[in-house]
Design a protein around this motif. Structure first.
Motif, PDB file in Angstrom:
ATOM      1  N   ILE A 120     -54.511  11.622 -21.680  1.00 52.30           N
ATOM      2  CA  ILE A 120     -55.095  10.498 -22.430  1.00 52.30           C
ATOM      3  C   ILE A 120     -53.986   9.549 -22.895  1.00 52.30           C
ATOM      4  O   ILE A 120     -54.100   8.328 -22.798  1.00 52.30           O
ATOM      5  N   ALA A 121     -52.891  10.133 -23.370  1.00 51.48           N
ATOM      6  CA  ALA A 121     -51.792   9.290 -23.886  1.00 51.48           C
ATOM      7  C   ALA A 121     -51.175   8.458 -22.764  1.00 51.48           C
ATOM      8  O   ALA A 121     -50.803   7.295 -22.986  1.00 51.48           O
ATOM      9  N   SER A 122     -51.054   9.022 -21.549  1.00 55.12           N
ATOM     10  CA  SER A 122     -50.514   8.236 -20.429  1.00 55.12           C
ATOM     11  C   SER A 122     -51.455   7.077 -20.103  1.00 55.12           C
ATOM     12  O   SER A 122     -51.013   5.950 -19.862  1.00 55.12           O
ATOM     13  N   LYS A 165     -46.417   2.239 -13.194  1.00 58.94           N
ATOM     14  CA  LYS A 165     -45.620   1.979 -14.407  1.00 58.94           C
ATOM     15  C   LYS A 165     -44.945   3.226 -14.950  1.00 58.94           C
ATOM     16  O   LYS A 165     -43.974   3.132 -15.695  1.00 58.94           O
ATOM     17  N   SER A 166     -45.481   4.369 -14.650  1.00 56.05           N
ATOM     18  CA  SER A 166     -44.958   5.636 -15.145  1.00 56.05           C
ATOM     19  C   SER A 166     -44.558   5.563 -16.627  1.00 56.05           C
ATOM     20  O   SER A 166     -43.389   5.728 -16.985  1.00 56.05           O
ATOM     21  N   PRO A 167     -45.536   5.310 -17.494  1.00 53.53           N
ATOM     22  CA  PRO A 167     -45.215   5.098 -18.918  1.00 53.53           C
ATOM     23  C   PRO A 167     -44.623   6.345 -19.591  1.00 53.53           C
ATOM     24  O   PRO A 167     -45.012   7.468 -19.269  1.00 53.53           O
ATOM     25  N   LYS A 216     -39.289   2.675 -30.018  1.00 55.32           N
ATOM     26  CA  LYS A 216     -39.017   1.378 -29.382  1.00 55.32           C
ATOM     27  C   LYS A 216     -39.085   1.464 -27.860  1.00 55.32           C
ATOM     28  O   LYS A 216     -39.290   0.461 -27.200  1.00 55.32           O
ATOM     29  N   VAL A 217     -38.898   2.666 -27.325  1.00 54.27           N
ATOM     30  CA  VAL A 217     -38.846   2.769 -25.856  1.00 54.27           C
ATOM     31  C   VAL A 217     -40.058   3.481 -25.234  1.00 54.27           C
ATOM     32  O   VAL A 217     -40.319   3.311 -24.051  1.00 54.27           O
ATOM     33  N   VAL A 218     -40.790   4.251 -26.034  1.00 52.65           N
ATOM     34  CA  VAL A 218     -41.936   4.945 -25.444  1.00 52.65           C
ATOM     35  C   VAL A 218     -43.157   4.021 -25.437  1.00 52.65           C
ATOM     36  O   VAL A 218     -43.175   2.985 -26.108  1.00 52.65           O
ATOM     37  N   SER A 219     -44.162   4.426 -24.637  1.00 53.20           N
ATOM     38  CA  SER A 219     -45.373   3.598 -24.568  1.00 53.20           C
ATOM     39  C   SER A 219     -46.559   4.238 -25.285  1.00 53.20           C
ATOM     40  O   SER A 219     -47.587   3.594 -25.472  1.00 53.20           O
TER      41      SER A 219
END
Ligand code: 3NM
Length: 526
Positions: free
Chosen positions: A458-460, A262-264, A303-306
């Motif tokens: 951690i955020a990924s 997914k490469s968030p 709106k675009v980041v995960s």
């Protein structure tokens, strides 16, 4: 007359002694109603009944003009004499049952509660609402202990979902902690406080109208956030339905595979020193970083980041503004927020920013070293010394803790967030599951930014694990610790400089299966 329908959102509780000297109490009441107060309680502990009645009639004339219900504190004679819309009693005042008998069925009756048992009794005794307190330390009343948002949550969770009992939280409620109280106290079954009750924050404010407007706006935002969080079921501390630690670890290979598929995209508001390393570590792991420190683009990015990382190293005013905006919008979009309170206790600015971040938004995961976690424990202890000491471990030594697992677990439970404390052994807890991670290599401590890279990792993982931030935090730490171990044994690593490059390589070389086979993680029972 039928019982009025009450909007509990912003409940003014008066106190003549704390009223701002620039105006009368009556002016405070009227200004606050113009600012959005939806319910008023006249609380006068030092007036005799005739004087109380006299003041109550004057206040009632104002509240009636604006169609806002007026409740009288404790003195039922006054409530009945002026035909107020209801009354509020304390645990040591006249009983709820007796108050209901005197008032009749059509008046509003509230009672102060500080325990789940008192809340349940209030329900059985015919109260319309309960005041839950004392939430934070306040000079208005001298509580023996404070509940904090999580204590408030325990009481909310004791009220059955189908009950019509309304709830307001009281004690030290200010505009800058309202959001946190409302979101963090939201019960597992979705109960959110119906309002905030405020004394000093309104009557003591320079401008009661402006103060009320701010409080109401913060309450509404907090309520919306709590609703979104509940709907998405991403809140960190829903006790049921958690995967066991063993199952979480079994799932790590799949998590790394998913992350790479997914490469968030993770929004980093990071610091100048580590920005390049955190971006490269994120890429090496399989995620996508965007390093964007401007407040102006925070809403669009949300709106675009995960996921979002807030890192307070090399703090500047513009970083701070961006962090508030990014955190607020991430909350609204239910995107996980990872907070890295770099050097939190080092300066007043960092401590104050940490406090503001924790108050202004819901942080999903807090990652820090022992010193930073200790500062946070002090901050969220709300000034309650006994609690702060308990949170830090009674015999804490310097920045270390005699029982680190207990500290992270207590803080996680209190904040409704996952807490990760990094060090030679890393500890992670969501308040219910607590683990110690033994992986990692001393070289990691010899390059700058290795902790910040862990926050990025951690955020990924949080981006692809929205339902289990605990799993994300453990996986995020483990991945980089394994890379640290692999890099340290390479023949081309001769010191910190070569380690730094090898570390990034080994993050990229990490295989999903290593995430299970090489994990040295154990559950800690606190
Ligand atoms: N009741 P302030 S705390 C009136 O715990 C009152 O039941 C409390 O004042 C309770 O908003 C409190 O100034 C005082 O902190 C709240």
């Amino acid at each position: 007359m039928a019982k009025p329908t009450v909007d509990y959102s912003l409940y003014l509780v008066t106190d003549s002694g704390l009223n701002h000297p620039s105006r009368t109490l009556l002016q405070s009441v009227e200004d606050s109603i113009l600012g959005g107060v939806t319910l008023v309680q006249l609380r006068e502990k030092d007036l005799d009944t005739p004087a109380f009645i006299d003041l109550a009639r004057k206040v009632h004339a104002i509240t009636k003009k604006h169609n806002v219900p007026l409740l009288i504190n404790d003195n039922l004679d006054v409530a009945i004499a002026i035909d107020a819309e209801g009354a509020h009693v304390g645990q040591d005042d006249i009983s709820c049952v007796e108050a209901r008998r005197l008032l009749g069925p059509n008046k509003i009756l509230g009672i102060s509660t500080g325990t789940p048992e008192e809340a349940q009794k209030a329900m059985a005794d015919g109260a319309d609402y309960i005041g839950i307190g004392t939430c934070f330390m306040t000079q208005t009343k001298s509580p023996k202990r404070t509940l904090g948002p999580i204590g408030v949550r325990t009481i909310l969770e004791a009220i059955p979902a189908e009950s019509e009992l309304k709830t307001v939280v009281i004690g030290g409620i200010k505009h800058d902690n309202t959001r946190r109280v409302v979101t963090h106290s939201a019960g597992a079954h979705g109960r959110i406080v119906d309002g905030i009750a405020v004394v000093t924050g309104i009557v003591g404010a320079q401008d009661a109208k402006v103060a009320s407007e701010q409080l109401l706006s913060e309450f509404k935002i907090g309520h919306e956030l709590a609703t979104i969080k509940h709907q998405n079921n991403v809140r960190g501390a829903v006790q049921d339905g958690r995967a066991s630690v063993e199952d979480v670890i079994k799932f790590f290979p799949q998590m790394l595979t998913t992350l790479r598929e997914k490469s968030p995209l993770t929004h980093h508001i990071s610091n100048y020193v580590v920005m390049n390393d955190t971006a490269n570590a994120t890429l090496a792991l399989g995620g996508s970083p965007i390093m964007a420190p401007s407040a102006v683009e925070a809403e669009d990015l949300s709106k675009v980041v995960s996921s979002v990382v807030l890192n307070i190293g090399t703090l500047t005013d513009s970083f701070v503004d961006c962090m508030y905006e990014a955190g607020k919008h991430a909350n609204a979009q239910s995107k996980p927020v990872v907070f890295d309170p770099v050097g939190a206790g080092a300066t007043k600015l960092r401590e104050e920013t940490t406090r503001k971040i924790l108050n202004a938004m819901h942080v999903d995961i807090i990652k820090g070293n022992a010193g930073e976690i200790s500062t946070i424990a002090k901050i969220v202890g709300g000034g309650d010394k006994a609690e702060t000491i308990a949170m830090r471990g009674v015999d804490s030594l310097g920045s270390g803790f005699s029982n680190p697992a207990a500290v992270v677990q207590a803080l996680a439970r209190r904040e409704g967030a996952v807490v990760a404390m990094t060090g030679i052994t890393d500890y992670v807890s969501d308040g219910f599951r607590t683990v110690a991670i033994e992986n990692g290599h001393a070289y990691q401590g010899r390059i700058t930014g290795s902790g910040c890279m862990i926050a990025s990792s951690i955020a990924s993982f949080a981006a692809i694990s929205p339902d289990d931030h605990f799993a994300a935090a453990v996986a995020g730490i483990l991945a980089l610790n394994l890379a640290g171990e692999h890099a340290s044994t390479r023949a081309d690593v001769h010191g910190p400089g070569t380690f730094r490059a090898a570390f990034i390589d080994e993050i990229a070389n990490l295989t999903p299966q290593q995430m299970f086979n090489e994990a040295r993680i154990k559950t800690v029972t606190v």
